[in-house]
Write an enzyme that holds these catalytic residues in place. Structure first.
Site, PDB file in Angstrom:
ATOM      1  N   HIS A   1      -3.255  62.784  48.844  1.00 60.98           N
ATOM      2  CA  HIS A   1      -4.624  62.234  49.174  1.00 60.98           C
ATOM      3  C   HIS A   1      -5.585  63.358  48.718  1.00 60.98           C
ATOM      4  O   HIS A   1      -5.301  64.372  48.345  1.00 60.98           O
ATOM      5  CB  HIS A   1      -4.883  61.471  50.265  1.00 60.98           C
ATOM      6  CG  HIS A   1      -4.733  62.425  51.722  1.00 60.98           C
ATOM      7  ND1 HIS A   1      -5.261  63.571  51.752  1.00 60.98           N
ATOM      8  CD2 HIS A   1      -4.229  62.495  52.911  1.00 60.98           C
ATOM      9  CE1 HIS A   1      -5.055  64.312  53.097  1.00 60.98           C
ATOM     10  NE2 HIS A   1      -4.084  63.550  53.569  1.00 60.98           N
TER      11      HIS A   1
ATOM     12  N   HIS B   1      -5.160  66.771  50.196  1.00 62.75           N
ATOM     13  CA  HIS B   1      -4.199  67.551  49.590  1.00 62.75           C
ATOM     14  C   HIS B   1      -4.670  68.137  48.337  1.00 62.75           C
ATOM     15  O   HIS B   1      -4.596  69.274  47.920  1.00 62.75           O
ATOM     16  CB  HIS B   1      -2.926  66.972  49.415  1.00 62.75           C
ATOM     17  CG  HIS B   1      -2.451  66.234  50.463  1.00 62.75           C
ATOM     18  ND1 HIS B   1      -1.992  64.770  50.644  1.00 62.75           N
ATOM     19  CD2 HIS B   1      -2.019  66.544  51.756  1.00 62.75           C
ATOM     20  CE1 HIS B   1      -1.428  64.585  51.868  1.00 62.75           C
ATOM     21  NE2 HIS B   1      -1.618  65.514  52.517  1.00 62.75           N
TER      22      HIS B   1
ATOM     23  N   CYS C   1       3.211  66.640  70.309  1.00 65.41           N
ATOM     24  CA  CYS C   1       2.532  65.846  69.362  1.00 65.41           C
ATOM     25  C   CYS C   1       3.332  65.786  67.993  1.00 65.41           C
ATOM     26  O   CYS C   1       3.475  66.806  67.503  1.00 65.41           O
ATOM     27  CB  CYS C   1       0.930  66.031  69.124  1.00 65.41           C
ATOM     28  SG  CYS C   1       0.306  64.996  67.703  1.00 65.41           S
TER      29      CYS C   1
ATOM     30  N   CYS D   1       1.506  66.301  64.719  1.00 64.40           N
ATOM     31  CA  CYS D   1       1.265  67.891  64.505  1.00 64.40           C
ATOM     32  C   CYS D   1       2.585  68.485  64.360  1.00 64.40           C
ATOM     33  O   CYS D   1       2.383  69.541  64.127  1.00 64.40           O
ATOM     34  CB  CYS D   1       0.518  68.427  65.671  1.00 64.40           C
ATOM     35  SG  CYS D   1      -1.123  67.832  65.725  1.00 64.40           S
TER      36      CYS D   1
ATOM     37  N   CYS E   1      -4.011  64.204  71.925  1.00 64.56           N
ATOM     38  CA  CYS E   1      -3.714  65.372  70.902  1.00 64.56           C
ATOM     39  C   CYS E   1      -5.090  65.643  70.401  1.00 64.56           C
ATOM     40  O   CYS E   1      -5.801  64.584  69.987  1.00 64.56           O
ATOM     41  CB  CYS E   1      -2.652  64.851  69.861  1.00 64.56           C
ATOM     42  SG  CYS E   1      -3.091  65.718  68.346  1.00 64.56           S
TER      43      CYS E   1
ATOM     44  N   HIS F   1      -5.057  64.494  66.318  1.00 71.88           N
ATOM     45  CA  HIS F   1      -4.707  63.079  66.451  1.00 71.88           C
ATOM     46  C   HIS F   1      -5.219  62.238  66.972  1.00 71.88           C
ATOM     47  O   HIS F   1      -5.177  60.797  66.800  1.00 71.88           O
ATOM     48  CB  HIS F   1      -3.394  62.841  66.160  1.00 71.88           C
ATOM     49  CG  HIS F   1      -2.754  63.481  64.872  1.00 71.88           C
ATOM     50  ND1 HIS F   1      -2.069  64.818  65.090  1.00 71.88           N
ATOM     51  CD2 HIS F   1      -2.583  63.177  63.424  1.00 71.88           C
ATOM     52  CE1 HIS F   1      -1.871  65.307  63.601  1.00 71.88           C
ATOM     53  NE2 HIS F   1      -2.030  64.206  62.914  1.00 71.88           N
TER      54      HIS F   1
ATOM     55  N   LYS G   1      -3.760  59.071  57.298  1.00 73.12           N
ATOM     56  CA  LYS G   1      -3.242  57.655  57.468  1.00 73.12           C
ATOM     57  C   LYS G   1      -3.340  56.689  58.649  1.00 73.12           C
ATOM     58  O   LYS G   1      -4.050  55.678  58.939  1.00 73.12           O
ATOM     59  CB  LYS G   1      -1.444  57.748  57.395  1.00 73.12           C
ATOM     60  CG  LYS G   1      -1.466  57.208  56.025  1.00 73.12           C
ATOM     61  CD  LYS G   1       0.178  56.706  55.819  1.00 73.12           C
ATOM     62  CE  LYS G   1       1.302  57.013  56.810  1.00 73.12           C
ATOM     63  NZ  LYS G   1       2.382  56.869  56.291  1.00 73.12           N
TER      64      LYS G   1
HETATM   65  N1  MSP Z   1       3.472  70.500  56.137  1.00 75.23           N
HETATM   66  C1  MSP Z   1       2.581  71.138  56.762  1.00 75.23           C
HETATM   67  C2  MSP Z   1       2.073  72.220  56.004  1.00 75.23           C
HETATM   68  C3  MSP Z   1       3.237  73.313  55.886  1.00 75.23           C
HETATM   69  S1  MSP Z   1       2.903  74.739  55.061  1.00 75.23           S
HETATM   70  C4  MSP Z   1       3.952  75.628  55.397  1.00 75.23           C
HETATM   71  C5  MSP Z   1       1.266  70.094  56.755  1.00 75.23           C
HETATM   72  N2  MSP Z   1       1.194  69.185  55.753  1.00 75.23           N
HETATM   73  S2  MSP Z   1       0.000  68.285  55.468  1.00 75.23           S
HETATM   74  O1  MSP Z   1       0.483  67.352  54.350  1.00 75.23           O
HETATM   75  O2  MSP Z   1      -0.376  67.370  56.476  1.00 75.23           O
HETATM   76  O3  MSP Z   1      -1.207  68.879  55.114  1.00 75.23           O
HETATM   77  C6  MSP Z   1      -1.277  70.184  54.420  1.00 75.23           C
HETATM   78  C7  MSP Z   1      -2.546  70.641  54.459  1.00 75.23           C
HETATM   79  O4  MSP Z   1      -3.428  70.042  53.404  1.00 75.23           O
HETATM   80  C8  MSP Z   1      -3.463  70.958  55.572  1.00 75.23           C
HETATM   81  O5  MSP Z   1      -3.011  71.610  56.450  1.00 75.23           O
HETATM   82  C9  MSP Z   1      -4.814  71.348  54.929  1.00 75.23           C
HETATM   83  O6  MSP Z   1      -4.667  72.553  54.464  1.00 75.23           O
HETATM   84  C10 MSP Z   1      -4.629  70.491  53.764  1.00 75.23           C
HETATM   85  N3  MSP Z   1      -5.444  68.937  54.112  1.00 75.23           N
HETATM   86  C11 MSP Z   1      -5.018  67.880  54.467  1.00 75.23           C
HETATM   87  N4  MSP Z   1      -6.353  67.021  54.796  1.00 75.23           N
HETATM   88  C12 MSP Z   1      -7.035  67.845  54.448  1.00 75.23           C
HETATM   89  C13 MSP Z   1      -8.583  67.302  54.105  1.00 75.23           C
HETATM   90  N5  MSP Z   1      -9.064  66.233  54.624  1.00 75.23           N
HETATM   91  N6  MSP Z   1      -9.581  68.301  53.762  1.00 75.23           N
HETATM   92  C14 MSP Z   1      -8.998  69.640  53.324  1.00 75.23           C
HETATM   93  N7  MSP Z   1      -7.695  70.039  53.301  1.00 75.23           N
HETATM   94  C15 MSP Z   1      -6.867  69.045  53.882  1.00 75.23           C
HETATM   95  O7  MSP Z   1       0.290  70.392  57.555  1.00 75.23           O
END
Ligand code: MSP
Length: 504
Positions: free
Chosen positions: A21, A24, A129, A132, A146, A149, A300
């Site tokens: 999304h 990411h 959680c 998380c 949490c 979330h 989500k």
């Molecule tokens: N799998 C773990 C990270 C492990 S790293 C050794 C994780 N994954 S995640 O898919 O939930 O998200 C990864 C990262 O994407 C978040 O921690 C954040 O850095 C980034 N983002 C997710 N949503 C975001 C936004 N809405 N805005 C900016 N960054 C965001 O956490």
């Protein structure tokens, strides 16, 4: 590349329980642009991204989809790889935590911490959680839920192996005191130091209640806690446990690009784990804010997920990349709006950059026979170009893409102003007009180089339309951006508008 400096940067590895999304994409695009900048500097860049595929959260998502966890991960991981390809992400590697190279490295890391006496068996009761994949204390909870979330946490009691993080507080504080610039933006450092000073608790690094993970090398009743497993990707992907020579070449990492939500795992747990195993901590962390949608973090659970691929169908890859990089100062939260996306596109890309190229190409076509004249060594624009190079470089060094682009765009604005002052479209062909146009072409050449990390395809198109040979990405700073590099005499082509203006 023996004579070039190694530069290694990573994104977080993304959980495969969700499709890629906007959030990411935000983190990944910033990492990509930073790496592209370092390639321009001539660094030997290694840019890593990947997917986080173990743990309870993924097992539950697979169960819900009626699939085995690995088959489920196999179905989602390519969506990330494909999204990054479409966004022109220049990663050198893509690690999946279900790969053998990763398992071998994780087990080596575990064994090293265990042999050092930092992993011990204990019983844990706590509030967990699953979203998380983290424990909370009563104090952390918001209205019993949490804090991230806003969902209920579970009481969990398990016999786990623990990592003795509590032994590392002083060593971490000392390390950070000796490396004051390691975390950017610098205000995030205070948060990390404050957290360490509160006193660190040991954390459990294994689970027995489910099996979707990497078995501990000395006790296969336990699988590795997903965060211990996931953090290790940064070393396993560059050869830890499988290729010592490769590992020595890349480690320590220059920047872990992360979001502010995962700062404790990255800036407290991870360096302590590395110290325990006798590995150097990272050189740096770049901590971004969240890109919110309607003021909320995308997830989500909240149902406000924006798919970046829909946006690039609409505004183009570079339109989207530019927005992500330019709109929000790195570190702060931003709020994604469609109006903001179109507004940025029209003002900076269509009006400033697109218009500059089209004006220059039109006048050269009509009044210079389609061949670009040479720039003047003493052009007033030369100083603006030198400023743009110095300022753009300084801002990229601070990992401030929005400011770096602002500095690059100053040169675009100065060049448009130079044309407006000289009005070449009204002038007669001749040496004066040639001089004005040669200067503008040289400025455009430099702009193409400086803007290329953010908008690679556009920069290449500008490069080609002004008749420069080869790839703009192969240029090397600072000398490629020194005034006077445009040779003159190349065929200048107008072509279709780079950025047709958009209506909301
Ligand atoms: N799998 C773990 C990270 C492990 S790293 C050794 C994780 N994954 S995640 O898919 O939930 O998200 C990864 C990262 O994407 C978040 O921690 C954040 O850095 C980034 N983002 C997710 N949503 C975001 C936004 N809405 N805005 C900016 N960054 C965001 O956490």
């Amino acid at each position: 590349m023996a004579d070039s400096r190694a530069f290694y940067a990573t994104t977080p590895i993304y959980y495969v329980n969700a499709k890629p999304h906007l959030g990411h994409a935000y983190t990944t695009i910033i990492g990509d642009a930073l790496c592209r900048w370092h390639r321009l500097l001539g660094d030997d860049v290694h840019f890593l991204t990947g997917t986080d595929e173990h743990g309870l959260k993924i097992q539950q998502a697979a169960d819900a989809a009626g699939m085995a966890p690995l088959a489920f991960a196999d179905s989602i991981a390519p969506l990330f790889a494909d999204a990054w390809a479409r966004l022109n992400i220049s990663n050198d590697d893509f690690i999946r935590t279900t790969e053998t190279r990763h398992r071998l490295g994780v087990q080596k890391l575990l064994q090293a911490c265990y042999d050092n006496g930092d992993i011990e068996l204990d019983t844990y009761r706590g509030l967990y959680c699953v979203a998380c994949e983290a424990y909370f204390t009563e104090d952390d909870l918001v209205e019993g839920n949490c804090p991230i979330h806003k969902k209920p946490v579970e009481q969990v009691e398990e016999e786990n192996y623990f990592f003795r993080l509590s032994r590392y507080g002083d060593r971490l504080l000392k390390w950070y005191a000796e490396h004051p610039g390691a975390i950017v933006p610098d205000y995030r450092m205070n948060e990390v130091i404050g957290f360490i000073k509160q006193g660190l608790l040991d954390f459990s690094i294994s689970r027995t209640s489910f099996s979707w993970g990497i078995p501990l090398p000395w006790d296969d009743e336990h699988v590795t806690y997903v965060w211990f497993d996931a953090l290790a990707n940064y070393i396993t992907a560059v050869g830890y446990g499988t290729d010592d020579e490769q590992f020595a070449r890349h480690w320590p990492v220059d920047f872990h690009m992360i979001g502010k939500d995962i700062i404790r795992f990255h800036c407290v747990y991870w360096p302590a784990m590395l110290m325990s195993a006798g590995i150097e901590p990272p050189k740096g962390w770049a901590v971004g804010g969240w890109l919110l949608v309607g003021g909320e973090k995308m997830s989500k659970t909240t149902g406000n997920v924006v798919n970046p691929l829909d946006l690039i169908d609409d505004i183009g890859v570079d339109g989207f990349r530019y927005y992500v990089l330019a709109e929000t100062p790195y570190g702060a939260d931003g709020d994604f709006t469609y109006e903001g996306l179109i507004g940025r596109y029209n003002s900076d890309l269509a009006n400033n950059l697109g218009n500059l190229l089209s004006r220059v190409a039109t006048v050269v076509g009509k009044k210079c026979g389609g061949f670009g004249p040479r720039p003047r060594p003493d052009s007033a624009l030369a100083a603006a170009a030198a400023d743009a190079l110095a300022e753009t470089t300084a801002r990229w060094n601070e990992v401030q893409p929005s400011r770096a682009l602002e500095a690059t765009w100053q040169l675009i604005r100065a060049t448009n102003a130079h044309l407006e002052t000289n009005e070449p479209w009204k002038a007669e062909p001749g040496p004066d007009l040639d001089a004005v146009m040669g200067d503008a072409l040289e400025a455009l050449r430099i702009v193409a180089i400086l803007a290329s990390p953010a908008v690679p395809d556009t920069a290449q198109a500008v490069w080609e339309r002004i008749g420069m040979p080869g790839a703009v990405a192969d240029q090397r700073l600072p000398h490629a951006a020194a005034w006077g590099g445009y040779p003159g005499g190349t065929s200048v082509v107008k072509g279709d508008p780079l950025f047709p203006r958009r209506q909301l």
